[in-house]
Design a protein around this motif. Structure first.
Motif, PDB file in Angstrom:
ATOM      1  N   GLU A   1       0.815  -1.230   0.000  1.00  0.00           N
ATOM      2  CA  GLU A   1       0.000   0.000   0.000  1.00  0.00           C
ATOM      3  C   GLU A   1       0.842   1.270   0.000  1.00  0.00           C
ATOM      4  O   GLU A   1       0.335   2.345  -0.285  1.00  0.00           O
ATOM      5  CB  GLU A   1      -0.970  -0.020   1.188  1.00  0.00           C
ATOM      6  CG  GLU A   1      -1.902  -1.222   1.092  1.00  0.00           C
ATOM      7  CD  GLU A   1      -3.193  -1.072   1.857  1.00  0.00           C
ATOM      8  OE1 GLU A   1      -3.354  -0.057   2.558  1.00  0.00           O
ATOM      9  OE2 GLU A   1      -4.032  -1.987   1.746  1.00  0.00           O
TER      10      GLU A   1
ATOM     11  N   ASP B   1      -4.160   4.738  -4.741  1.00  0.00           N
ATOM     12  CA  ASP B   1      -5.104   5.769  -5.189  1.00  0.00           C
ATOM     13  C   ASP B   1      -5.683   5.415  -6.562  1.00  0.00           C
ATOM     14  O   ASP B   1      -6.847   5.699  -6.847  1.00  0.00           O
ATOM     15  CB  ASP B   1      -4.420   7.147  -5.231  1.00  0.00           C
ATOM     16  CG  ASP B   1      -4.204   7.706  -3.823  1.00  0.00           C
ATOM     17  OD1 ASP B   1      -4.792   7.159  -2.876  1.00  0.00           O
ATOM     18  OD2 ASP B   1      -3.446   8.680  -3.687  1.00  0.00           O
TER      19      ASP B   1
ATOM     20  N   ALA C   1      -8.257   2.929  -5.830  1.00  0.00           N
ATOM     21  CA  ALA C   1      -9.437   3.563  -5.217  1.00  0.00           C
ATOM     22  C   ALA C   1     -10.328   4.203  -6.284  1.00  0.00           C
ATOM     23  O   ALA C   1     -11.562   4.146  -6.193  1.00  0.00           O
ATOM     24  CB  ALA C   1      -8.985   4.602  -4.199  1.00  0.00           C
TER      25      ALA C   1
ATOM     26  N   HIS D   1     -14.188   3.214  -6.927  1.00  0.00           N
ATOM     27  CA  HIS D   1     -15.256   4.221  -6.836  1.00  0.00           C
ATOM     28  C   HIS D   1     -16.038   4.305  -8.152  1.00  0.00           C
ATOM     29  O   HIS D   1     -17.267   4.314  -8.157  1.00  0.00           O
ATOM     30  CB  HIS D   1     -14.633   5.573  -6.485  1.00  0.00           C
ATOM     31  CG  HIS D   1     -15.644   6.676  -6.421  1.00  0.00           C
ATOM     32  ND1 HIS D   1     -16.551   6.790  -5.394  1.00  0.00           N
ATOM     33  CD2 HIS D   1     -15.927   7.686  -7.289  1.00  0.00           C
ATOM     34  CE1 HIS D   1     -17.330   7.835  -5.606  1.00  0.00           C
ATOM     35  NE2 HIS D   1     -16.972   8.394  -6.762  1.00  0.00           N
TER      36      HIS D   1
ATOM     37  N   GLY E   1     -17.934   1.605  -5.147  1.00  0.00           N
ATOM     38  CA  GLY E   1     -17.404   1.412  -3.795  1.00  0.00           C
ATOM     39  C   GLY E   1     -17.571   0.005  -3.235  1.00  0.00           C
ATOM     40  O   GLY E   1     -17.270  -0.247  -2.074  1.00  0.00           O
TER      41      GLY E   1
ATOM     42  N   HIS F   1     -12.925  -4.126  -2.855  1.00  0.00           N
ATOM     43  CA  HIS F   1     -11.949  -3.731  -1.827  1.00  0.00           C
ATOM     44  C   HIS F   1     -10.538  -3.865  -2.365  1.00  0.00           C
ATOM     45  O   HIS F   1     -10.296  -4.583  -3.340  1.00  0.00           O
ATOM     46  CB  HIS F   1     -12.105  -4.636  -0.593  1.00  0.00           C
ATOM     47  CG  HIS F   1     -13.464  -4.538  -0.001  1.00  0.00           C
ATOM     48  ND1 HIS F   1     -13.857  -3.492   0.802  1.00  0.00           N
ATOM     49  CD2 HIS F   1     -14.548  -5.350  -0.143  1.00  0.00           C
ATOM     50  CE1 HIS F   1     -15.117  -3.658   1.140  1.00  0.00           C
ATOM     51  NE2 HIS F   1     -15.560  -4.779   0.577  1.00  0.00           N
TER      52      HIS F   1
END
Ligand code: NAP
Length: 334
Positions: free
Chosen positions: A191, A231, A234, A238, A243, A246
């Motif tokens: 991460e 990011d 993410a 999204h 959303g 995971h």
């Protein structure tokens, strides 16, 4: 510089090559573009996609010097893009990586000198800087062979160093998109990881600009924005799963770094800023780059520390979303 010229591209059927060919045809009016690669299928597909009579295809391997020398006769400029570029593949097949990326590069150099080619452009990678995996090691050797080649004739050899180009074969973006569309977790290795990222059109535009401006003997380093890999994940979660998916950490891979470096701290004293890119001049080598050309414009080195993917603030989620949207990666219908 490119108008009416015969341009020879090793690895021209790959991600960089196809974009390079499109931009050359659209903006630079070359006489011929000769593409040299091994796979007939990719060549046939590319011929269908770009049915321009100025584009020729030649089957060949960069490991085969006599074929390469024969095929590049009459070329004015060579873009040497052919490589094995996947880190895990190179780790698992080191001798194959050495033969294609190092011996293949030396073959390109010798073919260019034999055929009096005016300019050779070698595309290198951030992984060549302080290399931690075999791919990076082979690209670093390739850089050194290319820079040294400036001693042996009138051909000008130049290296371009770049970070990741969005959406190229095997990059994380097609993977995240596939995972998001399948509704599975998006896998990141660590991460904390950051990488340089640039759109393919922008990188190739810069490659062509740098080629026109370079003197030979330099390493031109693309200035690229960087971002956190989580990011990017993410944004896909999204935008494509609302959303629901995971992020799952799967652990750093052998040979992988947490961040990548485009200019090492040892190169900082020889690095100048030209606006769109940095130029690293050869410290005390016999290469031809004149310190005056860049030194006059930029009397002091451009950087005070190494240029890595943590150097500037990373791109935020809105900027990443805009970049991906512009290139169609967030379009559900594609
Ligand atoms: N993608 C990136 O983000 C990135 C970033 C920095 C630097 N680079 C460098 O940019 C260059 C192009 O990358 P890319 O993303 O376009 O790679 P790619 O999509 O994997 O394309 C590689 C090309 O090289 C050809 N090739 C491979 N081995 C060959 C051999 N032995 N002889 C002749 N042709 C061979 C391939 O065709 P066949 O397999 O049919 O021969 C293909 O045309 C590479 O040198 C890479 O190291 C890429």
């Amino acid at each position: 510089m490119l108008k009416n010229k015969t341009i020879f591209i090793t690895g021209g059927t790959g991600s960089w090559g196809t974009e390079l060919v499109s931009q050359l045809l659209a903006k630079h009016r070359p006489k011929h573009i000769r593409i040299y690669s091994r796979g007939e299928h990719k060549q046939v597909e590319m011929r269908r996609a770009i049915p321009d009579p100025r584009v020729e295809f030649i089957i060949g391997d960069v490991r085969d010097k006599s074929r390469l020398t024969f095929a590049s006769r009459g070329a004015d400029i060579i873009f040497h893009l052919a490589a094995l570029k996947h880190v895990p593949v190179c780790e698992a097949n080191p001798w194959e990586a050495v033969q294609t990326n190092i011996i293949g590069t030396q073959n390109v150099i010798e073919a260019a000198l034999t055929n009096d080619v005016k300019r050779v452009v070698y595309v290198s990678s951030d992984k060549a800087v302080d290399p931690f995996n075999l791919y990076g090691g082979t690209k670093s050797c390739g850089e050194q062979l290319i820079l040294d080649a400036n001693r042996y004739g009138d051909t000008r050899f130049v290296c371009i160093r770049a970070g990741n180009v969005i959406g190229t074969n095997g990059s994380v973006i097609p993977l995240f998109r596939e995972q998001a569309r399948a509704g599975t977790d998006l896998t990141v290795t660590d991460e904390r990881m950051t990488r340089f990222f640039m759109r393919r059109q922008d990188a190739i535009g810069l490659l062509i600009k740098a080629v026109v401006e370079a003197e030979g003997g330099e390493i031109l380093v693309m200035k690229m924005p960087a971002c956190k890999i989580i990011d990017i994940a993410a944004v896909f979660i999204h935008e494509l799963t609302r959303g629901k998916a995971h992020i799952r950490s799967i652990g750093i891979r052998p040979g992988e770094k947490l961040y990548e470096t485009l200019v090492s701290r040892y190169e900082v004293p020889y690095t100048y800023d030209t606006g769109d890119y940095f130029v690293i001049l050869p410290p005390g080598s016999a290469a031809r780059a004149t310190t005056t050309r860049y030194g006059k414009k930029n009397s002091s080195p451009a950087l005070t520390e190494e240029y890595n993917s943590n150097y500037d603030a990373p791109l935020g989620i809105p900027a990443i979303t805009a970049l991906l949207r512009e290139d169609g990666w967030l379009n559900v219908k594609n």
